[in-house]
Write a protein that holds these residues in place. Structure first.
Motif, mmCIF file in Angstrom:
data_model
loop_
_atom_site.group_PDB
_atom_site.id
_atom_site.type_symbol
_atom_site.label_atom_id
_atom_site.label_comp_id
_atom_site.label_asym_id
_atom_site.label_seq_id
_atom_site.Cartn_x
_atom_site.Cartn_y
_atom_site.Cartn_z
ATOM 1 N N THR A 8 12.866 -17.171 33.691
ATOM 2 C CA THR A 8 11.291 -17.194 32.950
ATOM 3 C C THR A 8 11.042 -17.012 31.578
ATOM 4 N N THR A 13 9.289 -21.516 36.072
ATOM 5 C CA THR A 13 9.514 -20.113 36.958
ATOM 6 C C THR A 13 10.890 -20.936 37.623
ATOM 7 N N ALA A 30 10.130 -24.480 39.037
ATOM 8 C CA ALA A 30 8.293 -24.907 38.817
ATOM 9 C C ALA A 30 8.247 -25.184 37.728
ATOM 10 N N GLN A 32 5.819 -25.800 34.407
ATOM 11 C CA GLN A 32 4.196 -24.521 34.218
ATOM 12 C C GLN A 32 3.400 -26.328 33.291
ATOM 13 N N GLU A 50 1.233 -17.422 35.645
ATOM 14 C CA GLU A 50 1.727 -18.254 35.649
ATOM 15 C C GLU A 50 3.173 -17.818 36.360
ATOM 16 N N HIS A 51 3.748 -17.446 35.865
ATOM 17 C CA HIS A 51 4.715 -16.843 36.137
ATOM 18 C C HIS A 51 5.051 -15.695 37.776
ATOM 19 N N GLU A 53 1.939 -15.728 39.233
ATOM 20 C CA GLU A 53 1.573 -16.110 40.664
ATOM 21 C C GLU A 53 3.071 -16.499 41.805
ATOM 22 N N LYS A 54 3.757 -17.337 40.814
ATOM 23 C CA LYS A 54 4.695 -17.973 41.000
ATOM 24 C C LYS A 54 6.428 -17.490 41.563
ATOM 25 N N GLY A 57 7.294 -16.958 45.579
ATOM 26 C CA GLY A 57 6.932 -18.290 46.458
ATOM 27 C C GLY A 57 8.830 -18.606 46.214
ATOM 28 N N VAL A 58 9.064 -18.902 44.532
ATOM 29 C CA VAL A 58 10.412 -19.597 43.789
ATOM 30 C C VAL A 58 11.431 -19.468 43.868
ATOM 31 N N GLU A 61 12.112 -19.557 48.399
ATOM 32 C CA GLU A 61 12.269 -21.360 48.628
ATOM 33 C C GLU A 61 14.172 -21.317 48.001
#
Ligand code: KG4
Ligand code: ZN
Length: 359
Positions: A8, A13, A30, A32, A50-51, A53-54, A57-58, A61
């Motif tokens: 990051t 991300t 992901a 940006q 944004e990192h 937030e993501k 999930g990243v 996954e």
């Protein structure tokens, strides 16, 4: 050995699961880009938010795609620096959380060393000594790698990174962000000999392999003013003047990069050449470095674009030898925005004296 990589440091991300440093089980990125596009560059505050937030999930996954749970991991490799402090901290703290919860060791990695390891998935192990040119939006470095994990910085940019030069010139003529891929595409329609942009000469004898791109950016600005070139309004069809400008600028960047790479290769006689980082996606740079390698009869490793741009698989690969020998990060490990990769004393190697390692 299954390693979860987390990256990051800037505006991607990313999380990946890599086995034994070479087999990619998952590689999730992901980007940006759309967040930063209106500003023409990365806005640090927006990036770290944004990192945050993501990241969950990243990582989820990447584990799901690899079909494993945190308990199956043998270790976690996370980017410690260089990069943006707020962005780095998101990855580091998330990695620490998993390490603590699943009782796994963690290694803090240098992002640039990650780029060096981005060749691990598609090529045989490099033969040493190797020379690596790492070119991206944040860094432009030329390394001699006499053996695995030993780095001597042969050259670096004095001002802008190569990717930064692409991004700034693109913004200057109204082409959008990120500039590299756009300029690359438009260059293929232009004449690279239309405008002769001179290369920066580094006067200082000891740093002959250094790069400088800010003068080139100013030369483009001057050319635009003197020739009254208007800002591009239709980026899909900007016209021959812009194609020629892009092609000539791109050619100047490529000539500067390859000039130092050639000089270094002639001096150090590497057994492998490595080209990595986002700018290694550039078609003219790839072709020119391939030609140089053919001239010198040295194998060249240039990864596919998914591995040259920022990703976490390369961080997991770089973490593999460290985790394997138990080189774990202490619990208080934190972001190091200025982390350097040089760990061999320049003069000692040059004079073939006893080599001192600093890291
Ligand atoms: O490695 P990367 O994804 O992120 C950083 O660590 O900076 O590199 C992004 C940089 C951007 O400056 C972008 O304009 C540049 O790589 N880039 C290119 C190309 N594709 C990406 N530059 C020149 N030609 C390209 N095809
Ligand atoms: Zn990078």
């Amino acid at each position: 050995m299954l390693i979860l990589g987390i990256e990051t440091s800037c505006d991607e991300t990313a999380a990946a699961v890599v086995e034994d440093g070479v087999r990619v089980h998952s590689n999730v990125v992901a980007s940006q880009i759309s967040t930063h596009r209106p500003y023409g560059g990365v806005v640090p505050e927006l990036a770290s938010r944004e990192h945050l937030e993501k990241i969950e999930g990243v990582v989820d996954e990447s584990l799901k795609l690899a079909d494993i749970s945190p308990g199956d991991l043998d270790g976690i490799a996370v980017t410690q620096g260089p990069g943006l402090v707020g962005s780095l901290l998101v990855g580091i703290n998330f990695a620490k959380g998993i390490a603590l919860a699943a009782n796994k060791p963690i290694a803090g990695l240098n992002h640039i060393e990650g780029h060096v390891y981005s060749v691990a998935f598609e090529f045989p192990p490099p033969q040493y000594p190797a020379i690596a040119l790492i070119v991206s939006g944040g860094h432009t470095n030329l390394f001699l790698i006499p053996e695995a994990e030993k780095y001597k910085l042969l050259g670096r940019t004095r001002d802008d990174a190569a990717g930064e030069a692409f991004d700034k010139v693109s913004k200057l003529i109204g082409l959008g962000y990120p500039g590299g891929p756009i300029i690359d595409r438009l260059s293929s329609r232009g004449d690279k000999r239309a405008i002769v942009f001179p290369l920066a000469e580094i006067k200082d004898q000891e740093h002959q392999l250094d790069f400088s791109f800010s003068g080139l950016k100013t030369a483009v600005l001057r050319y635009v003013r003197e020739n009254q070139i208007a800002q591009v309004t239709d980026p899909e069809n900007p016209g021959s003047q812009i194609y020629d400008l892009c092609a000539s600028f791109q050619n100047a960047v490529v000539r500067a990069l390859v000039r130092s790479l050639r000089r270094a290769a002639v001096e150090w006689k590497p057994k492998t050449l490595i080209l990595a980082g986002g700018v290694a996606c550039n078609s003219e740079l790839r072709a020119t470095v391939r030609q140089l390698a053919a001239d010198l009869q040295v194998p060249v490793y240039i990864p596919s674009p998914i591995f040259t741009t920022d990703n976490a698989a390369m961080i997991a690969a770089a973490g593999y030898p460290k985790l394997l020998r138990g080189n774990y990060a202490p619990p208080e490990m934190t972001a190091d925005v200025n982390l350097r990769l040089q760990n061999i004393d320049l003069e000692d190697t040059k004079r073939s004296k006893k080599v001192r390692y600093r890291l």
